[in-house]
Design a protein around this motif. Structure first.
Motif, PDB file in Angstrom:
ATOM      1  N   ALA A  58      44.421  40.587  51.170  1.00 26.53           N
ATOM      2  CA  ALA A  58      43.812  41.776  51.153  1.00 26.53           C
ATOM      3  C   ALA A  58      43.775  42.494  49.839  1.00 26.53           C
ATOM      4  O   ALA A  58      42.950  43.117  49.544  1.00 26.53           O
ATOM      5  CB  ALA A  58      44.887  42.880  51.969  1.00 26.53           C
ATOM      6  N   PHE A  59      44.597  41.946  49.004  1.00 29.07           N
ATOM      7  CA  PHE A  59      44.716  42.437  47.642  1.00 29.07           C
ATOM      8  C   PHE A  59      43.400  42.248  46.967  1.00 29.07           C
ATOM      9  O   PHE A  59      42.607  42.952  46.255  1.00 29.07           O
ATOM     10  CB  PHE A  59      45.780  41.957  46.726  1.00 29.07           C
ATOM     11  N   CYS A  60      42.972  41.146  46.887  1.00 30.59           N
ATOM     12  CA  CYS A  60      41.889  40.470  46.241  1.00 30.59           C
ATOM     13  C   CYS A  60      40.537  40.848  46.987  1.00 30.59           C
ATOM     14  O   CYS A  60      39.539  41.394  46.377  1.00 30.59           O
ATOM     15  CB  CYS A  60      41.800  38.804  46.186  1.00 30.59           C
ATOM     16  N   LEU A  61      40.618  41.045  48.191  1.00 33.52           N
ATOM     17  CA  LEU A  61      39.474  41.684  49.191  1.00 33.52           C
ATOM     18  C   LEU A  61      39.182  42.968  48.524  1.00 33.52           C
ATOM     19  O   LEU A  61      38.024  43.509  48.540  1.00 33.52           O
ATOM     20  CB  LEU A  61      39.889  41.607  50.466  1.00 33.52           C
ATOM     21  N   ARG A  62      39.977  43.880  48.639  1.00 37.15           N
ATOM     22  CA  ARG A  62      39.967  45.166  48.018  1.00 37.15           C
ATOM     23  C   ARG A  62      39.237  45.435  46.801  1.00 37.15           C
ATOM     24  O   ARG A  62      38.229  45.991  46.366  1.00 37.15           O
ATOM     25  CB  ARG A  62      41.276  45.930  47.997  1.00 37.15           C
ATOM     26  N   ILE A  63      39.694  44.485  45.702  1.00 39.23           N
ATOM     27  CA  ILE A  63      39.299  44.382  44.369  1.00 39.23           C
ATOM     28  C   ILE A  63      38.001  44.144  44.428  1.00 39.23           C
ATOM     29  O   ILE A  63      36.982  44.765  43.800  1.00 39.23           O
ATOM     30  CB  ILE A  63      40.252  43.599  43.565  1.00 39.23           C
ATOM     31  N   HIS A  64      37.512  42.891  44.920  1.00 36.02           N
ATOM     32  CA  HIS A  64      36.131  42.440  44.830  1.00 36.02           C
ATOM     33  C   HIS A  64      35.223  42.824  45.662  1.00 36.02           C
ATOM     34  O   HIS A  64      33.970  43.042  45.415  1.00 36.02           O
ATOM     35  CB  HIS A  64      36.236  40.834  44.951  1.00 36.02           C
ATOM     36  N   THR A  65      35.592  43.645  46.798  1.00 37.66           N
ATOM     37  CA  THR A  65      34.788  44.350  47.754  1.00 37.66           C
ATOM     38  C   THR A  65      34.132  45.661  46.819  1.00 37.66           C
ATOM     39  O   THR A  65      33.138  45.949  46.825  1.00 37.66           O
ATOM     40  CB  THR A  65      35.427  44.683  48.921  1.00 37.66           C
ATOM     41  N   LEU A  66      34.924  46.205  46.135  1.00 34.29           N
ATOM     42  CA  LEU A  66      34.827  47.429  45.513  1.00 34.29           C
ATOM     43  C   LEU A  66      34.014  47.004  44.219  1.00 34.29           C
ATOM     44  O   LEU A  66      33.101  47.710  43.975  1.00 34.29           O
ATOM     45  CB  LEU A  66      36.056  48.164  44.998  1.00 34.29           C
TER      46      LEU A  66
END
Length: 155
Positions: A58-66
């Motif tokens: 979830a942490f990396c998903l949030r960063i890279h989606t943004l």
């Protein structure tokens, strides 16, 4: 940005910052190599997002989606990324890069996907194959750091 681990977990990036800084340097070089090989910034982000989806980070998903949205990626393509094989939203180069990233991420099944690497090579140059591989390897490492350290993901 301060990264907090959940209570009771050790933030391995904070506990040993030098290896984390080295990984950050490798990540920067991997992105630079991908750009130098003609891969778009959006494709690089899509690889990072797809790998993070597979790993459940979830942490990396949030960063890279943004990051992808900030670089102009559409919400529609992002929403279809988990089902990229079934959609017509991704061109052959993107499909090959995503397949290669999945192959590297789920390496335990590599023997059952013997033709996947060769299939990806039909649409990517050797340099692009290498660059996608490095991007996937690095984001896999970040996913494992964030998940094992239980990085907090809050609104």
């Amino acid at each position: 940005m301060t990264i907090k681990a959940q209570p009771g977990r050790t933030n391995i990036g904070s506990e040993h910052p030098e290896p984390y800084k080295a990984l950050t340097a490798v990540a920067k070089r991997a992105d630079e190599a991908a750009l130098a090989e003609g891969l778009s910034p959006l494709l690089i982000e899509m690889v990072k997002i797809r790998v993070s989806q597979i790993n459940g980070c979830a942490f990396c998903l949030r960063i890279h989606t943004l990051d992808a949205l900030g670089k102009g990626e559409s919400a529609e393509r992002l929403s279809l990324l988990p089902a990229w094989r079934e959609s017509g939203y991704f061109d052959e180069k993107e499909r090959s890069a995503l397949a290669l990233a999945e192959y590297i991420t789920d390496i335990r099944d590599s023997h059952s996907h013997t033709g996947l690497y060769e299939s990806a090579a039909a649409h990517l140059s050797p340099g692009q194959m290498s660059a996608v591989s490095w991007v996937a390897l690095v984001i896999n490492s970040y996913n494992r750091i964030a998940i094992s350290s239980a990085y907090e993901v809050n609104p």
